[in-house]
Design a protein around this motif. Structure first.
Motif, short mmCIF file in Angstrom:
data_model
loop_
_atom_site.label_atom_id
_atom_site.label_comp_id
_atom_site.label_asym_id
_atom_site.label_seq_id
_atom_site.Cartn_x
_atom_site.Cartn_y
_atom_site.Cartn_z
N UNK A 1 13.02 2.71 36.00
CA UNK A 1 11.84 1.94 35.62
C UNK A 1 10.61 2.80 35.85
N UNK A 2 9.77 2.90 34.82
CA UNK A 2 8.50 3.62 34.92
C UNK A 2 7.39 2.59 34.99
N UNK A 3 6.50 2.74 35.97
CA UNK A 3 5.36 1.82 36.09
C UNK A 3 4.09 2.61 36.38
N UNK A 4 3.11 2.46 35.50
CA UNK A 4 1.80 3.07 35.71
C UNK A 4 0.75 2.04 35.31
N UNK A 5 0.58 0.98 36.13
CA UNK A 5 -0.31 -0.12 35.74
C UNK A 5 -1.77 0.30 35.76
N UNK B 1 9.97 1.13 30.49
CA UNK B 1 8.62 1.65 30.71
C UNK B 1 7.63 0.49 30.65
N UNK B 2 7.20 0.04 31.83
CA UNK B 2 6.24 -1.05 31.93
C UNK B 2 4.81 -0.51 31.90
N UNK B 3 3.89 -1.28 31.34
CA UNK B 3 2.51 -0.82 31.15
C UNK B 3 2.54 0.50 30.37
N UNK C 1 5.53 -6.24 22.89
CA UNK C 1 4.16 -6.63 23.25
C UNK C 1 4.27 -7.86 24.14
N UNK C 2 4.03 -7.68 25.43
CA UNK C 2 4.21 -8.79 26.37
C UNK C 2 3.60 -8.43 27.71
N UNK C 3 3.35 -9.46 28.51
CA UNK C 3 2.95 -9.27 29.89
C UNK C 3 4.14 -8.70 30.66
N UNK C 4 3.91 -7.63 31.41
CA UNK C 4 5.01 -6.94 32.09
C UNK C 4 5.75 -7.86 33.07
N UNK C 5 5.01 -8.67 33.82
CA UNK C 5 5.65 -9.53 34.81
C UNK C 5 6.52 -10.60 34.14
#
Length: 202
Positions: free
Chosen positions: A194-198, A124-126, A174-178
């Motif tokens: 992968x879940x992304x909701x930036x 789960x990003x962002x 805790x980190x930058x997603x990229x």
């Protein structure tokens, strides 16, 4: 396909219009900007019941006007999931209730695979305050939750505890997603979903 999030116990939209929406968050009624509400309010008499209103500033940003004393934070429930909410300095409350329809869909997919004896590893990003993380974890997934904000990751942990998921397999980063994804690629780590909701600003 039914995409209605109909398991909210503590949230409802009471009215919307003129660029604003009126919402009930458990026992608290908030009035917040919503640029998509371009029509006129249907029930103007309800707006006088707002406990707080967020107004945008011409110079940018905005602020809350409180008409009664509110708790620093309180809990809301969707189905069996519980979350902390609070009025923040950017008009948000720490939860996007419209995402519950996506939570339901993801839970159904993961539960179906788990019932067939398969495991699911989700990135789960962002990840923000962990709405999706809690949903897929409850369904049986192993989750890696990534967000650049230490405060948001801390709130995601709190929400998992609220929902009784503290013993589940959730890894908080805790980190930058990229940057995190680049390292995972170098390590050869893979995920089933992968879940992304930036955020809209970056």
């Amino acid at each position: 396909m039914d995409i209605t999030a109909d398991r909210w116990k503590d949230y409802e939209i009471l009215d919307a219009g003129n660029g604003m929406k009126l919402e009930r968050w458990k026992d608290v009624i908030l009035s917040r900007p919503d640029p998509q509400a371009i029509w006129k309010p249907v029930r103007p008499e309800l707006w006088r019941r707002a406990d707080a209103r967020y107004s945008r500033s011409r110079s940018g940003g905005g602020s809350w006007s409180f008409y009664k004393t509110l708790p620093p934070k309180w809990t809301v429930q969707y189905d069996s999931l519980k979350f902390y909410v609070e009025p923040t300095g950017f008009k948000h409350t720490g939860l996007f209730p419209e995402q519950a329809a996506n939570w339901d869909w993801m839970r159904a997919m993961i539960s179906r695979r788990a019932a067939a004896g398969g495991s699911v590893k989700v990135l789960n990003l962002f990840g923000y305050t962990g709405g999706a993380t809690a949903a897929v974890s409850e369904a049986g997934a192993e989750v890696c939750h990534v967000d650049a904000s230490k405060g948001m990751v801390a709130r995601a942990r709190e929400n998992a505890v609220l929902s009784g998921l503290s013993g589940n397999r959730i890894r908080y980063i805790v980190d930058d997603a990229f940057k995190f994804v680049a390292r995972e690629l170098r390590r050869g780590n893979t995920y089933d979903a992968v879940i992304m909701d930036p955020p809209s600003y970056g």
